[in-house]
Design a protein around this motif. Sequence first.
Motif, mmCIF file in Angstrom:
data_model
loop_
_atom_site.group_PDB
_atom_site.id
_atom_site.type_symbol
_atom_site.label_atom_id
_atom_site.label_comp_id
_atom_site.label_asym_id
_atom_site.label_seq_id
_atom_site.Cartn_x
_atom_site.Cartn_y
_atom_site.Cartn_z
ATOM 1 N N GLN A 93 -3.142 7.743 0.623
ATOM 2 C CA GLN A 93 -2.978 6.534 1.423
ATOM 3 C C GLN A 93 -3.888 5.422 0.921
ATOM 4 O OE1 GLN A 93 -3.906 8.209 5.225
ATOM 5 N NE2 GLN A 93 -1.795 8.856 5.670
ATOM 6 N N THR A 133 -2.540 3.880 -2.268
ATOM 7 C CA THR A 133 -1.369 3.051 -1.994
ATOM 8 C C THR A 133 -1.748 1.695 -1.420
ATOM 9 O OG1 THR A 133 0.016 4.999 -1.632
ATOM 10 C CG2 THR A 133 0.788 2.932 -0.666
ATOM 11 N N LEU A 134 -2.743 1.663 -0.540
ATOM 12 C CA LEU A 134 -3.063 0.445 0.192
ATOM 13 C C LEU A 134 -4.071 -0.449 -0.520
ATOM 14 C CD1 LEU A 134 -3.204 1.990 3.768
ATOM 15 C CD2 LEU A 134 -1.492 0.369 2.925
ATOM 16 N N ASP A 135 -4.950 0.120 -1.321
ATOM 17 C CA ASP A 135 -6.008 -0.690 -1.951
ATOM 18 C C ASP A 135 -5.555 -1.265 -3.291
ATOM 19 O OD1 ASP A 135 -8.570 -1.836 -1.940
ATOM 20 O OD2 ASP A 135 -9.359 -0.242 -3.207
ATOM 21 N N LYS A 136 -4.272 -1.657 -3.372
ATOM 22 C CA LYS A 136 -3.721 -2.189 -4.629
ATOM 23 C C LYS A 136 -3.733 -3.703 -4.661
ATOM 24 C CE LYS A 136 -0.595 1.614 -5.855
ATOM 25 N NZ LYS A 136 0.841 2.021 -6.000
ATOM 26 N N GLY A 192 -1.823 -4.964 0.943
ATOM 27 C CA GLY A 192 -2.168 -3.579 1.250
ATOM 28 C C GLY A 192 -3.522 -3.475 1.918
ATOM 29 N N ARG A 193 -4.471 -4.299 1.478
ATOM 30 C CA ARG A 193 -5.806 -4.249 2.086
ATOM 31 C C ARG A 193 -5.788 -4.819 3.504
ATOM 32 N NH1 ARG A 193 -7.709 -6.363 -3.631
ATOM 33 N NH2 ARG A 193 -7.781 -4.334 -4.695
ATOM 34 N N LEU A 237 -4.613 -2.094 5.410
ATOM 35 C CA LEU A 237 -5.659 -1.089 5.496
ATOM 36 C C LEU A 237 -6.650 -1.432 6.612
ATOM 37 C CD1 LEU A 237 -6.668 1.530 4.165
ATOM 38 C CD2 LEU A 237 -7.996 0.113 2.589
ATOM 39 N N TYR A 254 2.381 -9.498 6.996
ATOM 40 C CA TYR A 254 1.629 -8.912 5.888
ATOM 41 C C TYR A 254 2.145 -9.337 4.518
ATOM 42 C CZ TYR A 254 -0.476 -6.045 9.500
ATOM 43 O OH TYR A 254 -1.156 -5.636 10.618
ATOM 44 N N GLN A 270 6.221 -2.074 -1.159
ATOM 45 C CA GLN A 270 5.719 -2.665 0.078
ATOM 46 C C GLN A 270 5.997 -1.760 1.283
ATOM 47 O OE1 GLN A 270 7.821 -6.400 -0.313
ATOM 48 N NE2 GLN A 270 5.958 -7.499 -0.961
ATOM 49 N N GLN A 304 3.576 0.971 1.435
ATOM 50 C CA GLN A 304 2.307 0.569 2.018
ATOM 51 C C GLN A 304 2.381 0.566 3.544
ATOM 52 O OE1 GLN A 304 1.658 -3.204 -0.080
ATOM 53 N NE2 GLN A 304 -0.013 -2.237 -1.232
ATOM 54 N N ALA A 362 0.112 2.899 6.041
ATOM 55 C CA ALA A 362 -0.698 2.339 7.120
ATOM 56 C C ALA A 362 -0.303 2.936 8.466
ATOM 57 C CB ALA A 362 -0.556 0.821 7.151
#
Length: 931
Positions: free
Chosen positions: A452, A455-458, A462-463, A466, A604, A625, A628, A632
């Motif tokens: 996870q 996937t999100l910290d890209k 995504g952040r 997150l 987002y 997307q 992501q 989340a």
Amino acid sequence: MFKPLALFIASVAISSAAVAQSANTDDEGSAQNSTEQLAAVEYEAPYEAPLLAANTNEKVMVLNVVTVRSRNRIEKLQDVPLSVSVVQGKELERLNATDIAALTQRLANISWNQGNQRTSSLSIRGIGKQGQTEAQDPAVGLIVDGVNYAYNALSSSFDFTDVETVEVARGPQGTLLGKNSSIGAINVTTKRPSFDSDFSYALTLGEWDTVQGRFAGGGAVVDNLLAWRGSLSVSKGQGDLKNAYNTDETYTNKERVSGRVQFLLTPNEDFSARLAVDIQPRSGERTNGRTIRTPTPATYSNGSINPLSEDAKTRLTRRWFTQSPAYNYTDYYLATDEVNNDSARPLITGSNGATVDLNWKLDSHTITSITAYKDYHFNAVNDEGTPFDIQRNSGGFFNDYKQVSQEVRLSSAQGGFVDYQTGLYYLDVNNKSEYQRIWGNDAGAWFASNAQYTTLDKDGAGRYLLINSLSGLDMAWNSPAGYQDINNESIAAFGQANWNFTDKFVLTTGLRFTREERDNRTSTHIVDSGFGAELNPSTVNDVNLGGFHSVNATTALNATTNVAAGTLGRVVTTVNPDGTTTKTLVNDNSVSQLKLADFLANKYFGTTIADATPGSAYNSLTAAQKAQVGAAKALRQSQIGVVFNEFDVEPYEKTLPAFVISPTYKFNENLTTYFSWQHGEKAGIAQATNGISNLVKEEKNDALELGLKSLLLNNTLVLNLALFEMNIKDYQQTSRIFDEYSTTLARQADPNAPDRYTNATANIPKVRSRGLEIDSIYSGIPNTTLRFAGAYTDSTYEEFTNSAQPSENGYTGAPPYQDVSGETLPGASKVSFNLGVDYRLPVFDGKEFHTSLNAQYNSKFNSDNSLSSYGWIEGRTLVDFGIGLGNSKQTFDVNLVVKNLFDDDTPSTRTWNSYTPATPRWIGVTFSGRF
């Protein structure tokens, strides 16, 4: 609300009948009973005033009669057929022993299991460490001035000052004392009002900015009619462990203020009334978070590799947290001399109480009525142990507790063939409890799985997901339920009689029946969805959480087709006639849910919303997307965990018996032996486990005891011995049980999913504790009194096949529980003892030199409730020491006090990756006197 009054009227009726039919008793016995039952009776000291020996300046102590109130009347300790220890208030004062932990350091085979102000507990003979849930009775009762405290937390953050005596009675209690207790009881008696003027003060200054002030005094308001006594205690000081995030915060600090005022009314020799009011204003002490972390072992007990996927070491090396170069895992998270908590707050506690104690002398009987109210407030705001905004409250209870009790007791005069006590008791308890958990801006990056997080910290979107996956989420979280409204009601009738067959042989019998009615209304729910309400699941366990249906992880529909994470809809699994399963994607989102999905896409990813076609904006997102979004939402759902709507759990209703049979034989005035069989039961528990009623049965204890009480060596040695065995059935403790909630949810997705298990309070089939206890006082050394109490105790699980697995057994494929039958209970030491020394010598002109010492030893024990191999605490000895000088009139005294004299640094608890450090040596000076 009329039950206490009804009990009082019933008891008066009973007493009138008993008086009319009672056997004649001699005048001397009646006079003695009258003196004992009226309020202003002082305890005798454990020794008489020092006598000058011939041709020497040394003083020889001669032991006097030690008296106790453990059976609701003043009796000689040597005549009580129980294993009883007593310590005098003066001894406690000399070493500044004011809290419950310090009190238990001076009594045999009893321990204070330190948690926080709410979770700490008392245990006797190795039993009782885990008796501390909100709906559960404590195993060891605490009685203060005749009032039972039905909740352990009432004593944990309170200074006991102006104390007369502290006693501990071991084994089941209840045929005399107000509230029944299955393991034993501690009886604290404070000084009562007197018509003689008496004022005292004590001021302590010590290390860590410690200041403690104590004042007590009183006297006559109207001679021979109305007297008063008041006490005030103020204790403030830093702790020994600093918080690096804010160095003005320390663990474990003291912040306590308490006051008590009492009035005694004696309009005639046959009646007395005492009113007592106590207040402890709310204040905060930092207890939670006094934890030193150690590296988590890299291998499990079977030798397999621990992936450390959820370990702090793994999480703190993520890019999210390494952006702060001033903080790292090794130097700060594993620091041994400080903690680093950004969100932790002091644990707030406060308490108020009132007691009305009435005594009537009617010919050869006395009626006693004790009406009492007590409340308690507790609020904890905790932290996960880093300076990051992960958990603004990592889990803390918010409690408002209230109890109302009424005891009415009829006591006959002592003497004659039989003397007895009988009475009625009523207790009503309400405890509203909420387990709070709030997540912060960094929580998503901390709790995300590796997949996870990757996937999100890209990218920025995504952040953003997150952060909002958890930020601001506020829950009444499931531990064991988010919210509980607990109501426990007890009504009891009890009686005990001493049958005086001869001057030497007495048979004590007692019987009690307690009607217990207990209910609990409970729920687990979201209080505030925070910044990411649109990421909520749609429903969990039929609870509507306001989100939309989506697939939160890549799911295989068949051998060739996958449903991508983030896809709108849900996967429904059905079982075919041949036993195979079929998975189908069903998009059953309502129009409002599709609009919520579009809102998320716009928030987002900036996607334009087409009002005419709900869901089109979300469906236009790329597969990456949507993945992501799926990550989340899955992260959020994993932290939300169990939720369920408010419901009434299965109530507990039962009548519980208790009894005692105890013959006593007195060989002579200095040698007595006794045998006792005590049976006691602790009420069951009305509770929910993951939203399912999980009724816990009553705990039953049969205790056998063979004792010898002696006064030897020309009245200079009291030596009491007791052999005991307690056999407990259906012991109440945390166990590993089948998890109906999680199993049902898992099988909705996969009908072949295995059974799930969870930890919850349940019944352990058999527990046994047996051993030998010694209590002694010796005064044969000039100017010296020695007190020794010790025990050998073997406390084991006779049958416990489904204990929770310790952390080191967390490897893949480990059984869901372990068999610990035959193992020693957690917190139970085989050998324990305490030694008290008091030396007093006249010096100079009217001065007195004095020194005191108390040493407590406990052999090794396992501090982990699951009996982890990492939980062992080696044997430790704590020594408190005092030395000082005062005058013979006691108008002034100065005393140097050292706690933990030899700076024993043995931790108090230990797990496989943390420990709670000992409190180091502390030095202070106390100035005290009377005027």
